[in-house]
Every structure is written in C-alpha cells, then in structure tokens.
Design a protein around this motif. Structure first.
Motif, PDB file in Angstrom:
ATOM      1  N   ALA A  19       0.815  -1.216   0.000  1.00 33.99           N
ATOM      2  CA  ALA A  19       0.000   0.000   0.000  1.00 33.99           C
ATOM      3  C   ALA A  19       0.850   1.269   0.000  1.00 33.99           C
ATOM      4  O   ALA A  19       0.382   2.331  -0.420  1.00 33.99           O
ATOM      5  CB  ALA A  19      -0.934   0.001   1.201  1.00 33.99           C
ATOM      6  N   ALA A  20       2.096   1.151   0.443  1.00 29.21           N
ATOM      7  CA  ALA A  20       2.986   2.314   0.498  1.00 29.21           C
ATOM      8  C   ALA A  20       3.849   2.454  -0.754  1.00 29.21           C
ATOM      9  O   ALA A  20       4.633   3.402  -0.858  1.00 29.21           O
ATOM     10  CB  ALA A  20       3.885   2.211   1.728  1.00 29.21           C
ATOM     11  N   CYS A  21       3.718   1.551  -1.706  1.00 28.93           N
ATOM     12  CA  CYS A  21       4.597   1.547  -2.882  1.00 28.93           C
ATOM     13  C   CYS A  21       4.335   2.753  -3.786  1.00 28.93           C
ATOM     14  O   CYS A  21       3.190   3.082  -4.084  1.00 28.93           O
ATOM     15  CB  CYS A  21       4.387   0.246  -3.671  1.00 28.93           C
ATOM     16  N   ILE A  22       5.418   3.418  -4.233  1.00 29.81           N
ATOM     17  CA  ILE A  22       5.304   4.539  -5.176  1.00 29.81           C
ATOM     18  C   ILE A  22       6.335   4.382  -6.300  1.00 29.81           C
ATOM     19  O   ILE A  22       6.815   5.360  -6.867  1.00 29.81           O
ATOM     20  CB  ILE A  22       5.495   5.895  -4.459  1.00 29.81           C
ATOM     21  N   ARG A  23       6.669   3.134  -6.648  1.00 32.33           N
ATOM     22  CA  ARG A  23       7.711   2.883  -7.639  1.00 32.33           C
ATOM     23  C   ARG A  23       7.446   3.550  -8.987  1.00 32.33           C
ATOM     24  O   ARG A  23       8.366   4.010  -9.663  1.00 32.33           O
ATOM     25  CB  ARG A  23       7.850   1.381  -7.883  1.00 32.33           C
ATOM     26  N   CYS A  24       6.187   3.542  -9.421  1.00 28.01           N
ATOM     27  CA  CYS A  24       5.879   4.001 -10.777  1.00 28.01           C
ATOM     28  C   CYS A  24       5.670   5.507 -10.872  1.00 28.01           C
ATOM     29  O   CYS A  24       5.504   6.043 -11.972  1.00 28.01           O
ATOM     30  CB  CYS A  24       4.650   3.264 -11.309  1.00 28.01           C
ATOM     31  N   GLU A  25       5.641   6.215  -9.770  1.00 29.46           N
ATOM     32  CA  GLU A  25       5.522   7.672  -9.765  1.00 29.46           C
ATOM     33  C   GLU A  25       4.347   8.142 -10.618  1.00 29.46           C
ATOM     34  O   GLU A  25       4.466   9.010 -11.482  1.00 29.46           O
ATOM     35  CB  GLU A  25       6.826   8.326 -10.239  1.00 29.46           C
ATOM     36  N   LEU A  26       3.180   7.526 -10.374  1.00 31.36           N
ATOM     37  CA  LEU A  26       1.979   7.909 -11.096  1.00 31.36           C
ATOM     38  C   LEU A  26       1.400   9.187 -10.506  1.00 31.36           C
ATOM     39  O   LEU A  26       1.963   9.772  -9.586  1.00 31.36           O
ATOM     40  CB  LEU A  26       0.969   6.760 -11.028  1.00 31.36           C
ATOM     41  N   ALA A  27       0.268   9.614 -11.032  1.00 33.40           N
ATOM     42  CA  ALA A  27      -0.324  10.870 -10.584  1.00 33.40           C
ATOM     43  C   ALA A  27      -0.656  10.818  -9.091  1.00 33.40           C
ATOM     44  O   ALA A  27      -0.911   9.748  -8.539  1.00 33.40           O
ATOM     45  CB  ALA A  27      -1.598  11.144 -11.380  1.00 33.40           C
ATOM     46  N   PRO A  28      -0.639  11.986  -8.414  1.00 29.10           N
ATOM     47  CA  PRO A  28      -0.971  12.017  -6.984  1.00 29.10           C
ATOM     48  C   PRO A  28      -2.345  11.396  -6.725  1.00 29.10           C
ATOM     49  O   PRO A  28      -3.292  11.601  -7.482  1.00 29.10           O
ATOM     50  CB  PRO A  28      -0.981  13.520  -6.664  1.00 29.10           C
ATOM     51  N   GLY A  29      -2.440  10.626  -5.667  1.00 29.59           N
ATOM     52  CA  GLY A  29      -3.707   9.998  -5.314  1.00 29.59           C
ATOM     53  C   GLY A  29      -3.888   8.617  -5.886  1.00 29.59           C
ATOM     54  O   GLY A  29      -4.815   7.905  -5.496  1.00 29.59           O
ATOM     55  N   ILE A  30      -3.030   8.211  -6.821  1.00 26.06           N
ATOM     56  CA  ILE A  30      -3.107   6.861  -7.376  1.00 26.06           C
ATOM     57  C   ILE A  30      -2.190   5.970  -6.551  1.00 26.06           C
ATOM     58  O   ILE A  30      -0.971   6.114  -6.578  1.00 26.06           O
ATOM     59  CB  ILE A  30      -2.708   6.826  -8.864  1.00 26.06           C
TER      60      ILE A  30
END
Length: 211
Positions: A19-30
């Motif tokens: 749930a904390a993953c941000i590897r793909c740096e998608l739009a905020p809130g995704i």
C-alpha cells in the motif's frame, strides 16, 4: 521467499508494504490496491485496478467486478464469499489511467508490469495457492503461453510456480470493453471454467460415518 509467519500476519505485513509503494511515480492519489482476504483458498489475478478502485473501492469494485461476481454467483458463490476465499491480486496494482481512445483503461506498460512483478511473486510465495484464476489476457499470459482464449478458457492447466504444481483456470476479462464472450460458444467456455473453479473452492464433503 518461503513464508515464515502465520498466513494472516504475513499478508498483513505484505499489504502494508504494498500500500505504500510509489515505484511508478503515477499521478498524486493513485495508490496500490490490496486484497482483504487473510485465509484464502486460492488466488485471483486481474490486470490492473480501474477508476472505481482508485477512488477507494476494493479490487473489482467497478463495472467489471459486477460482471465477475455475477459469474461466481451462478455457481453458488456470492461476492462476500469470493472476497474471503480468494486473495485478489493483479499484474499491476495501480490505476494506469484511461485508454487514449476513451474506451476502457490503458494497458500497463511492460516497464510498469516489471516494476510490479515481485509483489505478485511474493504473494504466491505467501499464499501458496493450489489454484490461480487469471482474469483477462494480460494476467493469463503471466502464467500460460500465449494462445487463443478459446483454447485456454474452460480448462484447468497445471503449471509449476516455484517448486509447486498449481492449477491455473483462466477467465476472460469481464469488462464491457471485451467482446470475446459474445462470440458463439464462448459463454459456454466461461461456464465450464466457473464449474472447475467451484469444484476447487467448495470444502470437501465429510466422510460418511465419521465422528
């Protein structure tokens, strides 16, 4: 990675990290979508979350999910049962955005699929499923060699995941953007697949005369 913790605890720990993953740096809130099952009997693997899931819904909470759970209801499993019995995973865990054509969602890129791959691999190692139900071509080809859906749906395929033999029972994507199910004979293949899945999910009958 072998599981060393009790199943529910291992899945709690895994889902907290996912749930904390941000590897793909998608739009905020995704953000990644996670499954609520903590004592699953099998795994269901989709393609990627949609808009409804992005707004806070659980996996398969949009229109495709309505169709998917209607399929399961035909063989005796309501949505609540499915969410408890199946750990719902996906090839990628974040909403990829709408398709440029405006019809359906964008297919996750190969790079996005590769960045997300170890989440699914870890879940397979934790859950140790005897049955995997891939939904849609992208998920099906994660487990089976490319072939026409009509040659894959409606059958149980045995594959090796790690050191374990696993039954893979594919389903087509339930999205309204897919016309495959409307071709002659294809609805019957879906029914065959659902019967195979139901046989695997139902608890064994008690032995007659057992205490």
């Amino acid at each position: 990675m072998p599981r060393t913790l009790p199943l529910a605890q291992a899945l709690d720990d895994h889902c907290a990290r996912l749930a904390a993953c941000i590897r793909c740096e998608l739009a905020p809130g995704i953000r990644p979508i996670v499954s609520s099952a903590r004592a699953p009997r099998a795994m269901l693997v989709g393609q990627a979350p949609g808009k409804t899931e992005m707004r806070g819904g659980p996996p398969f909470s949009g229109r495709a999910g309505v169709t998917l759970f209607r399929w399961f209801a035909r063989v005796g499993f309501e949505e609540r049962d499915v969410r408890e019995l199946l750990y719902i995973a996906a090839v990628t865990r974040c909403f990829p955005g709408s398709h440029p054509s405006g019809r359906g969602d964008r297919v996750p890129t190969r790079a996005e699929q590769e960045r997300c791959a170890d989440w699914l691999a870890e879940e397979i190692a934790i859950v140790r499923p005897s049955v995997v139900i891939p939904v849609g071509r992208l998920a099906i080809e994660r487990f089976l060699a490319p072939a026409p859906l009509s040659a894959l749906v409606g059958r149980s395929h045995v594959v090796t995941l790690g050191e374990r033999r696993v039954a893979v029972i594919p389903l087509p994507h339930p999205s309204g953007a897919s016309s495959w199910i409307h071709a002659p004979g294809h609805a019957a293949l879906v029914d065959d697949a659902l019967q195979l899945i139901a046989e695997r999910l139902r608890p064994p009958l008690p032995i007659q005369g057992a205490a």
